[in-house]
Scaffold this motif. Structure first.
Motif, PDB file in Angstrom:
ATOM      1  N   SER A  82      33.932 121.462  88.726  1.00 31.80           N
ATOM      2  CA  SER A  82      32.624 122.037  88.422  1.00 31.80           C
ATOM      3  C   SER A  82      31.679 120.906  88.065  1.00 31.80           C
ATOM      4  N   GLN A  83      30.405 121.204  88.119  1.00 34.45           N
ATOM      5  CA  GLN A  83      29.387 120.217  87.763  1.00 34.45           C
ATOM      6  C   GLN A  83      28.561 120.782  86.623  1.00 34.45           C
ATOM      7  N   ASP A  84      28.317 119.947  85.605  1.00 33.20           N
ATOM      8  CA  ASP A  84      27.553 120.438  84.459  1.00 33.20           C
ATOM      9  C   ASP A  84      26.059 120.209  84.673  1.00 33.20           C
ATOM     10  N   GLN A  85      25.266 120.633  83.686  1.00 36.04           N
ATOM     11  CA  GLN A  85      23.807 120.555  83.806  1.00 36.04           C
ATOM     12  C   GLN A  85      23.291 119.118  83.821  1.00 36.04           C
ATOM     13  N   TYR A  86      24.148 118.161  83.437  1.00 34.39           N
ATOM     14  CA  TYR A  86      23.741 116.754  83.417  1.00 34.39           C
ATOM     15  C   TYR A  86      24.156 116.016  84.691  1.00 34.39           C
ATOM     16  N   GLY A  87      24.811 116.720  85.608  1.00 28.11           N
ATOM     17  CA  GLY A  87      25.210 116.127  86.879  1.00 28.11           C
ATOM     18  C   GLY A  87      26.589 115.492  86.877  1.00 28.11           C
ATOM     19  N   TYR A  88      27.353 115.654  85.798  1.00 23.82           N
ATOM     20  CA  TYR A  88      28.704 115.112  85.747  1.00 23.82           C
ATOM     21  C   TYR A  88      29.683 116.117  86.332  1.00 23.82           C
ATOM     22  N   THR A  89      30.743 115.614  86.931  1.00 29.49           N
ATOM     23  CA  THR A  89      31.767 116.455  87.523  1.00 29.49           C
ATOM     24  C   THR A  89      32.927 116.593  86.543  1.00 29.49           C
ATOM     25  N   TRP A  90      33.404 117.814  86.395  1.00 31.51           N
ATOM     26  CA  TRP A  90      34.564 118.106  85.563  1.00 31.51           C
ATOM     27  C   TRP A  90      35.683 118.606  86.461  1.00 31.51           C
ATOM     28  N   LEU A  91      36.834 117.983  86.363  1.00 31.18           N
ATOM     29  CA  LEU A  91      38.034 118.483  87.001  1.00 31.18           C
ATOM     30  C   LEU A  91      38.780 119.265  85.930  1.00 31.18           C
ATOM     31  N   ILE A  92      39.056 120.520  86.179  1.00 31.32           N
ATOM     32  CA  ILE A  92      39.630 121.407  85.171  1.00 31.32           C
ATOM     33  C   ILE A  92      41.056 121.771  85.564  1.00 31.32           C
ATOM     34  N   ALA A  93      41.985 121.541  84.643  1.00 27.41           N
ATOM     35  CA  ALA A  93      43.389 121.900  84.839  1.00 27.41           C
ATOM     36  C   ALA A  93      43.755 122.966  83.806  1.00 27.41           C
ATOM     37  N   ARG A  94      44.578 123.920  84.223  1.00 25.30           N
ATOM     38  CA  ARG A  94      44.969 125.007  83.329  1.00 25.30           C
ATOM     39  C   ARG A  94      46.488 125.153  83.309  1.00 25.30           C
ATOM     40  N   HIS A  95      46.988 125.396  82.120  1.00 23.52           N
ATOM     41  CA  HIS A  95      48.405 125.680  81.900  1.00 23.52           C
ATOM     42  C   HIS A  95      48.482 126.728  80.813  1.00 23.52           C
ATOM     43  N   GLY A  96      49.669 127.198  80.535  1.00 23.24           N
ATOM     44  CA  GLY A  96      49.845 128.106  79.413  1.00 23.24           C
ATOM     45  C   GLY A  96      49.562 127.373  78.109  1.00 23.24           C
ATOM     46  N   PRO A  97      49.097 128.073  77.081  1.00 20.28           N
ATOM     47  CA  PRO A  97      48.784 127.417  75.804  1.00 20.28           C
ATOM     48  C   PRO A  97      49.950 126.639  75.212  1.00 20.28           C
ATOM     49  N   GLU A  98      51.183 127.042  75.539  1.00 13.25           N
ATOM     50  CA  GLU A  98      52.353 126.347  75.008  1.00 13.25           C
ATOM     51  C   GLU A  98      52.773 125.160  75.878  1.00 13.25           C
ATOM     52  N   GLU A  99      52.038 124.885  76.946  1.00 16.98           N
ATOM     53  CA  GLU A  99      52.397 123.821  77.890  1.00 16.98           C
ATOM     54  C   GLU A  99      51.472 122.614  77.763  1.00 16.98           C
ATOM     55  N   THR A 100      51.257 122.157  76.537  1.00 19.57           N
ATOM     56  CA  THR A 100      50.361 121.022  76.315  1.00 19.57           C
ATOM     57  C   THR A 100      50.882 119.763  76.991  1.00 19.57           C
ATOM     58  N   ALA A 101      52.190 119.552  76.972  1.00 17.16           N
ATOM     59  CA  ALA A 101      52.755 118.346  77.602  1.00 17.16           C
ATOM     60  C   ALA A 101      52.485 118.342  79.105  1.00 17.16           C
ATOM     61  N   GLU A 102      52.631 119.487  79.758  1.00 15.12           N
ATOM     62  CA  GLU A 102      52.363 119.568  81.193  1.00 15.12           C
ATOM     63  C   GLU A 102      50.887 119.335  81.490  1.00 15.12           C
ATOM     64  N   LEU A 103      50.028 119.885  80.641  1.00 18.94           N
ATOM     65  CA  LEU A 103      48.582 119.686  80.803  1.00 18.94           C
ATOM     66  C   LEU A 103      48.233 118.201  80.675  1.00 18.94           C
ATOM     67  N   VAL A 104      48.796 117.547  79.675  1.00 19.62           N
ATOM     68  CA  VAL A 104      48.545 116.117  79.475  1.00 19.62           C
ATOM     69  C   VAL A 104      49.053 115.313  80.673  1.00 19.62           C
ATOM     70  N   ASN A 105      50.196 115.698  81.230  1.00 16.00           N
ATOM     71  CA  ASN A 105      50.701 115.015  82.429  1.00 16.00           C
ATOM     72  C   ASN A 105      49.685 115.099  83.563  1.00 16.00           C
ATOM     73  N   ASP A 106      49.087 116.289  83.744  1.00 19.50           N
ATOM     74  CA  ASP A 106      48.074 116.454  84.791  1.00 19.50           C
ATOM     75  C   ASP A 106      46.855 115.566  84.537  1.00 19.50           C
ATOM     76  N   LEU A 107      46.370 115.555  83.293  1.00 21.91           N
ATOM     77  CA  LEU A 107      45.197 114.737  82.969  1.00 21.91           C
ATOM     78  C   LEU A 107      45.494 113.254  83.168  1.00 21.91           C
ATOM     79  N   HIS A 108      46.679 112.825  82.767  1.00 19.48           N
ATOM     80  CA  HIS A 108      47.080 111.426  82.953  1.00 19.48           C
ATOM     81  C   HIS A 108      47.128 111.086  84.445  1.00 19.48           C
TER      82      HIS A 108
END
Length: 197
Positions: A82-108
């Motif tokens: 998605s793109q915000d109002q300032y023109g920056y692009t956000w890549l958004i990853a979603r996991h279950g709330p209990e899957e913080t480690a998996e989410l961090v792996n994706d961001l890394h």
């Protein structure tokens, strides 16, 4: 750093240490126990958009990498851009709330892929979202790519672009032993409308 740099007060920029992201699952446990905030399961990488074929191919590679577990019996949710109002692009990853480690792996993985492809200068920050257990307030732990540090960002619920500074300072104190917290409060930039908050 050379003699002239030291004399003029210049310092070398801090090299990003993406391995710091792996401290987030432990910090999430501390944040839940100490302040009652739980992960939302949403994380994002923010970067300045770049036009061109190389960047489009890279976006496709990122999407393929993170969407791999979304199909054929996987539990993942496809990555979004998605793109915000300032023109920056956000890549958004979603996991279950209990899957913080998996989410961090994706961001890394996303940060590493972008940096290795030469887009490191466009990387701005990564964010992992949290909310109070009753859902009243949101909080983001923001990793500043160019500083190698984290800071809390807490927008006030229902208020137009106002921050909950006491909560941010409370979280700083709570997590200072677990994450490298940005010491310069002037660099605690607001990320209004960031995904996951």
């Amino acid at each position: 750093m050379g003699f002239l740099d030291a004399l003029l007060g210049r310092s070398k920029p801090v090299r990003p240490d993406l391995e710091q992201l792996f401290a987030l699952p432990s910090a999430a446990v501390t944040l839940q126990a100490g302040a009652g905030f739980v992960p939302t399961g949403v994380g994002a990488v923010c970067f300045a958009s770049v036009e061109g074929g190389a960047f489009s191919r890279l976006q496709q590679e990122v999407r393929a990498l993170l969407d791999a577990d979304a199909g054929e019996g996987g539990t993942g949710i496809p990555v979004e851009f998605s793109q915000d109002q300032y023109g920056y692009t956000w890549l958004i990853a979603r996991h279950g709330p209990e899957e913080t480690a998996e989410l961090v792996n994706d961001l890394h993985a996303v940060n590493t892929l972008l940096a290795d492809a030469g887009f490191g200068p466009q990387l701005l920050c990564s964010l992992v979202g949290f909310h109070e257990q009753d859902g009243a307030r949101g909080l983001g732990l923001v990793y500043l790519y160019k500083r190698g540090t984290f800071y809390p960002f807490a927008p006030m619920p229902g208020a137009a672009e106002r921050r909950d500074n006491p909560l941010e300072l409370q979280v700083r104190g709570l997590l200072s032993g677990e994450l490298p917290i940005e010491q310069d409060l002037g660099r605690w930039f607001p990320v209004w409308g960031a995904p996951g908050l």
